[in-house]
Design an enzyme around this catalytic site. Sequence first.
Site, PDB file in Angstrom:
ATOM      1  N   GLY A  28       2.860   4.572  -6.617  1.00  0.00           N
ATOM      2  CA  GLY A  28       3.327   4.574  -7.989  1.00  0.00           C
ATOM      3  C   GLY A  28       2.480   5.455  -8.829  1.00  0.00           C
ATOM      4  CB  SER A  29       1.656   8.240  -9.533  1.00  0.00           C
ATOM      5  OG  SER A  29       2.310   8.626  -8.592  1.00  0.00           O
TER       6      SER A  29
END
Length: 235
Positions: A180-181
């Site tokens: 996640g980013s």
Amino acid sequence: MKHPQTGICREGLPFLALMAFSALLFALLGLWFPALAFLLVLWLSSHFFRDPERVCPQKEHCALSPADGRIVRIEQAGEPFTGERLTCISIFMNLFDVHVNRMPVDARIDNIRYYPGKFFNASLDKASRDNERCAYALKADDGDFVMVQIAGLIARRIVSYAEPGDMGKKGERIGMIKFGSRVDLYLPPTYVPRVAVGQKVFAGQSIVAVRRQPCSALPSKDGGKSSSPERLPDT
């Protein structure tokens, strides 16, 4: 940049091997609940670390999305190398997106700069300046781009496959961010966005920006040249 492909990111192979070994061990011990739990984590992790092949559009003078995800911001912002205010397209990747990042354009990687930082939610504006991130200065034939990998709330490691001086092809793998980013793409003044906030995009496939085309190059109704400032090329 050479990066062998197996359909799964090489960074995920040790983690997947550990999950598989743990599931097998608990199954041999007759502990079915933890064995099933590790199998579930194995399945989710194999989904996260997937690295599919992509067919890139061959259209000239366009920039492709560097990441899978959703457009969360399009606005003027200071790019990390010089502080120059450029149009920035921010792409948020959730846990279910492919997390391999790709070159947006054919370019030479002029510089790579790593910034240690915090791990705020990557969808927040302050993530661009406060979170751990890795910036790439990309020198293309028709403008200088900047791509920034930004770690998020869960992401704890940014992986780069590139080095300064490398020549990268549009759609080529340049790195990944674990769990996640966000990826920011700063456009040169000669480029304009072709996406909207909320739109879903795919790395190496979706066109997110195109080079401006002066209307002066177009014939007007009276046979002369149009004096309108600019228009977007047809796609």
